[in-house]
Design a protein around this motif. Structure first.
Motif, short mmCIF file in Angstrom:
data_model
loop_
_atom_site.label_atom_id
_atom_site.label_comp_id
_atom_site.label_asym_id
_atom_site.label_seq_id
_atom_site.Cartn_x
_atom_site.Cartn_y
_atom_site.Cartn_z
N ILE A 15 0.94 -1.25 -0.18
CA ILE A 15 0.07 -0.04 0.00
C ILE A 15 1.02 1.14 0.06
CG2 ILE A 15 -1.99 1.33 1.19
CD1 ILE A 15 -2.59 -1.26 2.62
N ALA A 16 0.86 2.04 -0.96
CA ALA A 16 1.77 3.19 -1.11
C ALA A 16 0.85 4.45 -0.97
CB ALA A 16 2.43 3.12 -2.80
N VAL A 17 1.77 5.19 -0.48
CA VAL A 17 1.12 6.64 -0.07
C VAL A 17 2.20 7.75 -0.58
CG1 VAL A 17 0.21 8.38 1.73
CG2 VAL A 17 -0.20 5.84 1.99
N PRO A 18 1.84 8.35 -1.60
CA PRO A 18 2.95 9.26 -2.45
C PRO A 18 3.42 10.43 -1.45
CG PRO A 18 1.16 9.55 -3.48
CD PRO A 18 0.75 8.44 -2.52
N ARG A 19 4.63 10.93 -1.35
CA ARG A 19 4.89 12.07 -0.85
C ARG A 19 4.46 13.18 -1.94
NH1 ARG A 19 10.72 11.76 1.34
NH2 ARG A 19 10.95 11.14 -0.92
N LEU A 20 3.87 14.44 -1.56
CA LEU A 20 3.29 15.25 -2.31
C LEU A 20 4.05 16.71 -2.27
CD1 LEU A 20 -0.32 14.34 -2.22
CD2 LEU A 20 1.16 13.44 -3.85
N LYS A 21 4.45 17.28 -3.51
CA LYS A 21 4.88 18.64 -3.74
C LYS A 21 4.00 19.61 -2.90
CE LYS A 21 6.24 22.09 -6.65
NZ LYS A 21 6.34 22.80 -8.02
N LYS A 22 2.65 19.63 -2.88
CA LYS A 22 1.96 20.66 -2.25
C LYS A 22 1.92 20.61 -0.98
CE LYS A 22 -2.34 17.68 -1.97
NZ LYS A 22 -3.70 17.57 -2.43
N TYR A 23 2.69 19.77 -0.16
CA TYR A 23 3.11 19.72 1.36
C TYR A 23 4.27 19.64 1.59
CZ TYR A 23 -1.74 17.53 1.48
OH TYR A 23 -3.14 17.12 1.28
N ASP A 24 5.10 20.18 0.50
CA ASP A 24 6.50 20.23 0.65
C ASP A 24 7.31 19.11 0.90
OD1 ASP A 24 6.61 23.03 -0.29
OD2 ASP A 24 6.00 23.68 1.74
N LEU A 45 -1.59 -1.40 -4.28
CA LEU A 45 -2.60 -0.40 -4.12
C LEU A 45 -2.10 0.83 -3.34
CD1 LEU A 45 -5.05 -2.97 -1.80
CD2 LEU A 45 -5.27 -2.36 -4.44
N SER A 46 -2.85 1.84 -3.42
CA SER A 46 -2.36 3.16 -3.26
C SER A 46 -3.44 4.03 -2.77
CB SER A 46 -1.28 3.84 -4.20
OG SER A 46 -2.39 4.03 -5.43
N GLU A 55 -8.81 1.47 5.14
CA GLU A 55 -9.52 0.66 4.39
C GLU A 55 -8.70 0.21 3.25
OE1 GLU A 55 -11.84 2.80 0.28
OE2 GLU A 55 -12.29 3.84 2.05
N LYS A 56 -7.87 0.60 2.97
CA LYS A 56 -6.64 -0.08 2.05
C LYS A 56 -6.21 -1.35 2.66
CE LYS A 56 -6.95 2.40 -1.42
NZ LYS A 56 -7.68 2.22 -3.01
N VAL A 57 -6.11 -1.28 4.03
CA VAL A 57 -5.48 -2.53 4.76
C VAL A 57 -6.45 -3.74 4.62
CG1 VAL A 57 -5.04 -3.31 6.96
CG2 VAL A 57 -3.98 -1.33 6.24
N LYS A 58 -7.92 -3.17 4.79
CA LYS A 58 -9.03 -4.19 4.78
C LYS A 58 -8.96 -4.75 3.04
CE LYS A 58 -11.72 -2.17 8.11
NZ LYS A 58 -13.32 -1.47 8.35
N GLU A 59 -9.03 -3.78 2.03
CA GLU A 59 -8.80 -4.28 0.77
C GLU A 59 -7.60 -5.27 0.34
OE1 GLU A 59 -8.52 -1.85 -3.53
OE2 GLU A 59 -9.31 -0.79 -1.64
#
Length: 71
Positions: A15-24, A45-46, A55-59
């Motif tokens: 399960i990936a959660v990308p780091r985003l530019k908008k949050y620096d 999954l992401s 929710e993703k952990v269940k999926e």
């Protein structure tokens, strides 16, 4: 990205959660682009929303990742 790719190569569920530019968190959104592609291709999954991780952990219990082959 290296950790995600290593896990996928080993056949692990990710399960990936990308780091985003908008949050620096990063200088650009390349992680988002790569993760979206890997999700679309069935390797992981992401989510961009940390509130959806449970929710993703269940999926992921029923998720069968596609076997990764490198170009």
């Amino acid at each position: 990205m290296g950790s995600i790719l290593n896990a996928v190569k080993l056949g692990k569920k990710v399960i990936a959660v990308p780091r985003l530019k908008k949050y620096d968190e990063h200088i650009n959104d390349h992680q988002l682009q790569v993760i979206e592609k890997m999700t679309k291709d069935g390797y992981i999954l992401s989510t961009e929303d940390e509130n959806k991780i449970a929710e993703k952990v269940k999926e992921i219990a029923n998720f069968e990742p596609k076997v990764y082959t490198s170009n």
